[in-house]
Design a protein around this motif. Structure first.
Motif, short mmCIF file in Angstrom:
data_model
loop_
_atom_site.label_atom_id
_atom_site.label_comp_id
_atom_site.label_asym_id
_atom_site.label_seq_id
_atom_site.Cartn_x
_atom_site.Cartn_y
_atom_site.Cartn_z
N ARG A 170 5.88 6.67 7.61
CA ARG A 170 5.76 5.48 6.81
C ARG A 170 4.47 5.35 6.30
O ARG A 170 3.52 5.70 6.46
CB ARG A 170 6.04 4.25 8.19
N GLY A 171 4.86 4.26 5.27
CA GLY A 171 3.74 3.58 4.52
C GLY A 171 3.78 1.98 4.30
O GLY A 171 4.83 1.78 4.03
N LEU A 172 2.81 1.46 4.16
CA LEU A 172 2.76 0.10 3.67
C LEU A 172 1.72 -0.06 2.33
O LEU A 172 0.50 -0.13 2.62
CB LEU A 172 2.30 -0.87 4.78
N VAL A 173 2.13 -0.05 1.21
CA VAL A 173 1.42 0.15 0.04
C VAL A 173 1.56 -1.22 -0.85
O VAL A 173 2.37 -1.85 -0.95
CB VAL A 173 2.19 1.23 -1.09
N PRO A 174 0.24 -1.75 -1.00
CA PRO A 174 0.35 -2.79 -2.04
C PRO A 174 0.89 -2.41 -3.29
O PRO A 174 0.88 -1.50 -3.89
CB PRO A 174 -1.37 -2.97 -2.26
N ASP A 238 -3.70 14.09 15.97
CA ASP A 238 -4.51 13.38 15.19
C ASP A 238 -5.58 14.11 14.73
O ASP A 238 -5.90 15.18 14.76
CB ASP A 238 -4.86 12.17 15.88
N VAL A 239 -6.58 13.32 13.61
CA VAL A 239 -7.46 13.95 12.77
C VAL A 239 -8.37 14.46 13.80
O VAL A 239 -9.53 15.41 13.75
CB VAL A 239 -8.07 12.80 12.02
N ASP A 240 -8.59 14.16 15.09
CA ASP A 240 -9.76 14.74 15.98
C ASP A 240 -9.04 15.69 16.97
O ASP A 240 -9.72 16.29 17.77
CB ASP A 240 -10.10 13.39 17.09
N GLY A 241 -7.72 16.05 16.51
CA GLY A 241 -7.07 17.23 17.23
C GLY A 241 -6.48 16.92 18.53
O GLY A 241 -6.07 17.66 19.31
N GLY A 251 -4.80 6.06 9.52
CA GLY A 251 -6.12 6.43 9.68
C GLY A 251 -6.20 7.60 10.54
O GLY A 251 -7.16 8.23 10.70
N GLN A 252 -5.09 7.98 11.48
CA GLN A 252 -5.18 9.05 12.62
C GLN A 252 -4.57 10.32 12.01
O GLN A 252 -4.91 11.12 12.59
CB GLN A 252 -4.22 8.41 13.74
N MET A 253 -3.82 10.28 10.95
CA MET A 253 -3.21 11.37 10.51
C MET A 253 -4.33 12.47 9.73
O MET A 253 -5.26 11.90 9.15
CB MET A 253 -2.23 11.10 9.45
N ARG A 254 -3.96 13.89 10.11
CA ARG A 254 -5.14 14.72 9.57
C ARG A 254 -4.93 14.78 8.18
O ARG A 254 -3.61 14.84 7.58
CB ARG A 254 -4.63 16.08 10.36
N ALA A 279 1.41 7.02 -3.16
CA ALA A 279 0.36 5.85 -3.38
C ALA A 279 -0.20 5.18 -2.03
O ALA A 279 -0.94 4.46 -1.86
CB ALA A 279 1.19 4.80 -4.11
N GLU A 280 0.39 5.74 -1.02
CA GLU A 280 -0.12 5.28 0.40
C GLU A 280 -1.29 6.46 0.89
O GLU A 280 -1.11 7.41 1.12
CB GLU A 280 1.06 5.46 1.17
N PRO A 281 -2.57 5.84 0.86
CA PRO A 281 -3.73 6.63 1.37
C PRO A 281 -3.56 7.03 2.73
O PRO A 281 -4.30 7.81 3.17
CB PRO A 281 -4.80 5.85 0.85
N ARG A 282 -2.98 6.27 3.77
CA ARG A 282 -3.12 6.35 5.05
C ARG A 282 -1.61 6.36 5.66
O ARG A 282 -1.39 5.21 6.45
CB ARG A 282 -4.00 5.31 5.68
#
Length: 369
Positions: A170-174, A238-241, A251-254, A279-282
């Motif tokens: 999923r994404g929520l893009v301005p 997640d990004v921390d394994g 923000g949690q995705m690797r 366009a979705e950075p996170r």
């Protein structure tokens, strides 16, 4: 009665609103300490949601939605191969949450305090918290969602949702971040793209502050894709394994997983959808699950919402379902003199309804799982 609600999302807020208005002493305990705003996108407001807004005297919330004028289906090249005029308005989940959260009296909503269990005595239930605290109540409502910690007290050991075989990226893009060449195809409508074992869809929703004016909205895209249970472990790391059970928040995705998602979008999706994904950075992800509780009541503990029935998002009935639960519980408590009889009446009314919604979701997602 003295009532404790475990779970402070919209389901817990709906139940608290109705029960407080009926004269009960209600406190909500929410495990998250960072708040729940920003976790929702658009929701299809069905009759139970409109009834809840009327009951609370906040019908104006229904005016803050984004209308999709039609539904379109794209082919791989991006051409429109089907068009249907089906106007539909999405309300803002964030705004709905915020309005009902603000209606809770001071001290009635406690964040950062997780309910971990319940014991029961003849005249009360005792709620246990992760911090070691305890609190007595005459009724405990489990509105603690997909990963409910109280479900097994009612439904028995092993009562956990079953993975359906696919996830929703999923994404929520301005909207201003979506390239114009994609916006002209996607905006002001529901757009779909189907491929074997997968589906992409998207539509405009309100901005994070509830704004619905052009230029201040967000584009909500969803990409359903299959993964084996073994692959799911990697998807939800997640990004921390650290592995997660159900989802990864923004923000949690690797970074390497997000890059792979964008590369797959460019390779597999119509250009407009690929542009929205890029366009979705996170980006974030939720695994899709099914669950239907065999019962909803054990003594002074009752399940509502996703703690009781987990239906696939294709039904667009999650918020309506928990609103219906809240109304049924309020009415049952008002209509029966003794608590056991009231909770039995609630269970009779909502058990079959919940099972039907879960079965409907399975049918809608049969080609994906």
């Amino acid at each position: 009665m003295r009532i404790v609600i475990a779970g402070g999302s919209v389901g817990g807020l709906f139940a608290a609103e109705l029960l407080r208005r009926a004269g009960h002493d209600v406190t909500i305990y929410e495990r998250s300490s960072s708040g729940l705003e920003g976790r929702g996108a658009g929701l299809v407001a069905q009759q139970e949601v409109f009834a809840m807004l009327r009951e609370a005297g906040v019908e104006h919330v229904a005016r803050f939605g984004v209308e999709a004028r039609e539904r379109i289906v794209l082919d791989r090249a991006g051409a429109v191969v089907h068009r249907q005029a089906t106007p539909q308005t999405q309300l803002s989940w964030d705004r709905l949450f915020r309005v009902f959260r603000e209606r809770v009296p001071e001290g009635g909503y406690v964040g950062g305090r997780a309910v971990t269990g319940v014991t029961q005595e003849a005249r009360q239930a005792v709620v246990q918290f992760a911090d070691g605290g305890r609190e007595a109540a005459e009724l405990v409502i489990a509105a603690d969602g997909l990963g409910s910690t109280l479900r097994e007290v009612v439904a028995g050991p092993g009562s956990q949702p079953a993975y359906a075989g696919y996830v929703a990226w999923r994404g929520l893009v301005p909207e201003t971040a979506v390239p114009a060449v994609a916006a002209v195809v996607l905006f002001e409508r529901f757009a779909f793209y189907d491929m074997p074992g997968a589906q992409a869809l998207g539509y405009l929703v309100a901005g994070p502050d509830g704004a619905v004016e052009p230029g201040r909205r967000r584009y909500n895209w969803v990409w359903y894709r299959r993964y084996t249970p073994e692959q799911l472990v990697e998807v939800l790391t997640d990004v921390d394994g650290q592995p997660h059970d159900f989802s990864l928040a923004p923000g949690q995705m690797r970074p390497e997983a997000a890059d792979a998602l964008r590369a797959d979008a460019a390779r597999l999706l119509p250009p407009a959808f690929a542009a929205a994904v890029t366009a979705e950075p996170r980006p974030f992800v939720q695994a899709i699950f099914d669950y239907a509780a065999p019962r909803l009541v054990a003594g002074r503990l009752v399940l509502i919402g996703d703690a009781a029935f987990v239906a696939r998002p294709h039904t667009a009935m999650g918020v309506a379902k928990v609103a219906g639960d809240a109304f049924a519980l309020r009415d049952a408590l008002a209509g029966a003199g003794e608590l056991p009889a009231a909770l039995a009446a609630f269970e009779r009314e909502r058990l079959e309804h919940g099972r039907a919604v879960v079965a409907y979701g399975r049918r809608l997602g049969a080609s994906l799982g």
